[in-house]
Enzyme design. Sequence first.
Site, short mmCIF file in Angstrom:
data_model
loop_
_atom_site.label_atom_id
_atom_site.label_comp_id
_atom_site.label_asym_id
_atom_site.label_seq_id
_atom_site.Cartn_x
_atom_site.Cartn_y
_atom_site.Cartn_z
N HIS A 18 1.02 -1.23 0.12
CA HIS A 18 0.20 0.13 -0.10
C HIS A 18 0.86 1.14 -0.14
O HIS A 18 2.26 1.18 -0.10
CB HIS A 18 -0.94 0.00 0.92
CG HIS A 18 -0.26 -0.12 2.75
ND1 HIS A 18 0.27 0.89 3.08
CD2 HIS A 18 -0.37 -0.98 3.52
CE1 HIS A 18 0.94 0.61 4.29
NE2 HIS A 18 0.40 -0.63 4.66
N HIS A 21 4.25 1.39 1.99
CA HIS A 21 5.32 0.84 1.48
C HIS A 21 6.03 1.73 0.47
O HIS A 21 7.10 1.85 0.44
CB HIS A 21 5.12 -0.68 0.93
CG HIS A 21 4.36 -1.46 2.12
ND1 HIS A 21 3.12 -1.99 1.79
CD2 HIS A 21 4.62 -1.92 2.93
CE1 HIS A 21 2.86 -2.66 2.96
NE2 HIS A 21 3.94 -2.37 3.83
N CYS A 126 2.00 -9.97 19.57
CA CYS A 126 0.98 -9.21 18.37
C CYS A 126 1.31 -10.05 17.00
O CYS A 126 2.46 -9.91 16.56
CB CYS A 126 1.16 -7.90 18.16
SG CYS A 126 0.18 -7.15 16.89
N CYS A 129 2.31 -7.65 14.04
CA CYS A 129 3.77 -7.34 14.26
C CYS A 129 4.87 -8.08 14.09
O CYS A 129 6.08 -7.87 14.24
CB CYS A 129 3.75 -6.43 15.49
SG CYS A 129 2.74 -4.82 15.55
N CYS A 144 -2.36 -4.22 21.13
CA CYS A 144 -0.93 -3.69 20.49
C CYS A 144 -1.08 -2.26 20.09
O CYS A 144 -2.34 -1.66 19.52
CB CYS A 144 -0.88 -4.23 19.07
SG CYS A 144 0.13 -3.61 17.77
N HIS A 147 -1.58 -1.82 15.72
CA HIS A 147 -2.96 -2.30 15.23
C HIS A 147 -4.19 -2.41 16.17
O HIS A 147 -5.23 -2.53 15.64
CB HIS A 147 -2.69 -3.79 14.75
CG HIS A 147 -1.39 -3.96 13.65
ND1 HIS A 147 -0.15 -4.45 14.32
CD2 HIS A 147 -1.43 -3.74 12.62
CE1 HIS A 147 0.63 -4.25 13.19
NE2 HIS A 147 -0.01 -3.95 12.16
N LYS A 295 -2.02 5.71 11.51
CA LYS A 295 -1.14 5.09 10.61
C LYS A 295 -2.09 4.43 9.46
O LYS A 295 -2.74 3.55 9.67
CB LYS A 295 0.04 4.09 11.22
CG LYS A 295 0.68 3.59 10.43
CD LYS A 295 1.76 2.61 11.05
CE LYS A 295 2.77 1.91 10.01
NZ LYS A 295 2.64 0.55 9.94
N LYS A 298 -3.13 -1.77 6.13
CA LYS A 298 -4.06 -2.71 5.36
C LYS A 298 -4.93 -3.02 6.61
O LYS A 298 -6.10 -3.27 6.61
CB LYS A 298 -3.30 -3.74 4.88
CG LYS A 298 -3.36 -3.34 3.29
CD LYS A 298 -4.48 -4.31 2.57
CE LYS A 298 -4.69 -3.79 1.17
NZ LYS A 298 -3.83 -3.96 0.16
N1 MSP Z 1 8.74 -7.28 7.86
C1 MSP Z 1 9.17 -6.01 8.48
C2 MSP Z 1 10.27 -5.39 8.31
C3 MSP Z 1 11.52 -6.31 8.25
S1 MSP Z 1 13.18 -5.34 7.72
C4 MSP Z 1 14.28 -6.37 8.06
C5 MSP Z 1 7.94 -4.95 8.30
N2 MSP Z 1 7.29 -5.28 7.23
S2 MSP Z 1 5.93 -4.31 6.96
O1 MSP Z 1 5.47 -4.79 5.63
O2 MSP Z 1 5.14 -3.92 8.20
O3 MSP Z 1 6.60 -2.84 6.48
C6 MSP Z 1 6.99 -1.83 7.29
C7 MSP Z 1 7.32 -0.65 6.67
O4 MSP Z 1 6.44 -0.37 5.55
C8 MSP Z 1 7.60 0.73 7.61
O5 MSP Z 1 8.69 0.52 8.38
C9 MSP Z 1 7.77 1.67 6.50
O6 MSP Z 1 8.79 1.67 5.89
C10 MSP Z 1 6.58 1.06 5.39
N3 MSP Z 1 5.23 1.70 5.99
C11 MSP Z 1 4.05 0.98 6.12
N4 MSP Z 1 3.08 1.67 6.51
C12 MSP Z 1 3.41 3.17 6.34
C13 MSP Z 1 2.87 4.39 6.61
N5 MSP Z 1 1.53 4.22 7.01
N6 MSP Z 1 3.77 5.30 6.62
C14 MSP Z 1 4.93 5.33 6.30
N7 MSP Z 1 5.69 4.13 6.10
C15 MSP Z 1 4.89 2.95 6.18
O7 MSP Z 1 7.82 -4.23 9.46
#
Ligand code: MSP
Length: 630
Positions: A18, A21, A126, A129, A144, A147, A295, A298
């Site tokens: 989304h 990312h 969680c 997470c 959590c 979430h 935040k 999904k």
């Molecule tokens: N799989 C772990 C990361 C492991 S790295 C060794 C993870 N994955 S995640 O799919 O949850 O991705 C988290 C990351 O996605 C955040 O740290 C950020 O880079 C990005 N984001 C997801 N949602 C976001 C926002 N709403 N705003 C900004 N960045 C966001 O954690």
Amino acid sequence: MSTFYITTPIYYVNAEPHIGHAYTTIAADVLARYHRLKGESVLFLTGVDEHGANIQKVADEKGIPPQEYCDQIAPTFTKLWQKLNISNDDFIRTTSDLHKAGIAKFFTKLYESGDIYRGKYEGHYCQPCERFYTEKELGESGTCPIHKLSVEKVVEENYFFALTKYQDQLIDLIQSNPSFIEPASRRNEIMSVLTSGLQDISISRSSVDWGIPLPFDPDQNIYVWTEALVNYITALDYHVDGEKFRRFWPANVHMMAKEITRFHVIIWPAMLMAVGLPLPQQIFAHGWLTKDGDKISKTLGNVIDMDELIEEFGLDPFRYFFMREFSFGNDGNYTQQRFVTRYNSDLANDLGNLLNRVLGLLSKNFEVLPDPIQPDAIDEEIKQMALETAEKLDQLMNQTALDVALETVWEFVRRINRYIQQTKVWSLKDDPSRMGTILYNAMEALRVISVFLTPFMPQVAAKIQSQLGIEAKGQDLDSVQEWGGLAGGLPIAKGIPLFPKKDQNRMPQKETGLDSSTDATVDNLITIDQVQDLELRVGQIVSAELVPDSERLLKLIVDLGNEQRQIVAGIARTYAPQDVIGKQAVLVANLQPAKIRGIESQGMLLAAVRKKQLSLVTVDQAIPNGTLVS
Ligand code: MSP
């Protein structure tokens, strides 16, 4: 050649990607492209995190094996990165043999370090997470904090990593190397975690089937977080100490959002210390994109439709907006209104109009691009500013201040618009050599601007260059060190508007300016095209009275230092006359006077307006009346 290695987090495949990312990945892409533009050898890695209970659960719900599920979702990430023109050099999947080979080597070394022991773990877990929370972190609700879901109490026998052993070294690291974690606000947070005492962490799970077995005890799978962190080196052929590993490790920047900072600033460096590998140079943790303060995720279901935005505005404006609008490092609340406003003001108005105007004037007055044969003092100022902008841009990019970097480029864009205005180039038909010189400089400035914009809007930069009659090749940061990169005599292209203006009225609600629905006068006199000519000054309200028979209007006298203005402002529903006397507010000082209810208003005060809520734009610190606001 100097190298630059940048990574994004590897994203969970429990759902499709989304905007959150995309935000991190675009930012990393901008930095990767910037360093390439500087001539460095860049490695930009992104990828997906495919193991753990959470992913297994989603696959089970779908009734397919987890690997099959991962194989379906991983391509949704690669497809999105293609769509967003992300220039990643590599894409790591944690289910790949490459990753598994690196993991086997790394965890064997970790075991050999003597920092691993067996123990009993109890915690609140969680699933989304994939991490444990302490009771304190869960707060009163017991859910959590990210979430807002209930957590599971887990008790199991597994392996621990002696994290506590590294506490002092980590404190030293952060104290002696403040840029290890940026921005500074995150550093303070981490320091307080470190100084309040660490606990050893469990690094394996006996109860999770979907993972990579520990090389020294295949009955347990590696905890997904400790496995995932190692991706930053497994992708570099760490298992065979490959060429990439030797060239690019340690990474220059691990880019991410703030919620996963602790893993990267505490656990990852401690694991690297344990196996004797160098540490990454910087962890940069930006803020969250939020919608209504939550935040975007999904799980919360509050995502933004990227396809719709890209279709309506184009890919590069989409990239531009997210890099420009929010202070990189802090949270940023998304609204579509902010998108349209930013698009119209910066892209359609400032940049798009500049390009069209210059090309229009050239094609009207010249056969080919003229040489700059009649210079003047003002031209020197422009050349100087181009160099200064390149320097500032470099500093800001090194600080990852992406939004400020763009603002700095825009100061230059707006300066060139003013250059056109100040020189009144359109009126110099009788002085073709001066006219030609000015238009040459404007074109050269547009070339420089296109170079600055390449990392942020690669396609737009190339389109500008094609309208300037040049190839994108060779337009790198070195090429802006010298004024005059455009050759006189180039054919003049027809300007094709790059950013068609979008209708503000399509917006759900007009949120800026004073209420224009009644007594509308003042804000009709100035259009967005004239924004660049706005003269904003600090003015102090020295007297205020209600306009007879009006609930909305105050008649004000505003002191501008060397003159006083009478202003009629629609603020009486929020401010009583005595509330505003003495306030220093911001006044549009070059607005044509208008009569409101028969009273002359000689300017307009700025205010933020949201439905019936209104707040005057004031200054943060006392400053002499009449000071220009820029
Ligand atoms: N799989 C772990 C990361 C492991 S790295 C060794 C993870 N994955 S995640 O799919 O949850 O991705 C988290 C990351 O996605 C955040 O740290 C950020 O880079 C990005 N984001 C997801 N949602 C976001 C926002 N709403 N705003 C900004 N960045 C966001 O954690």
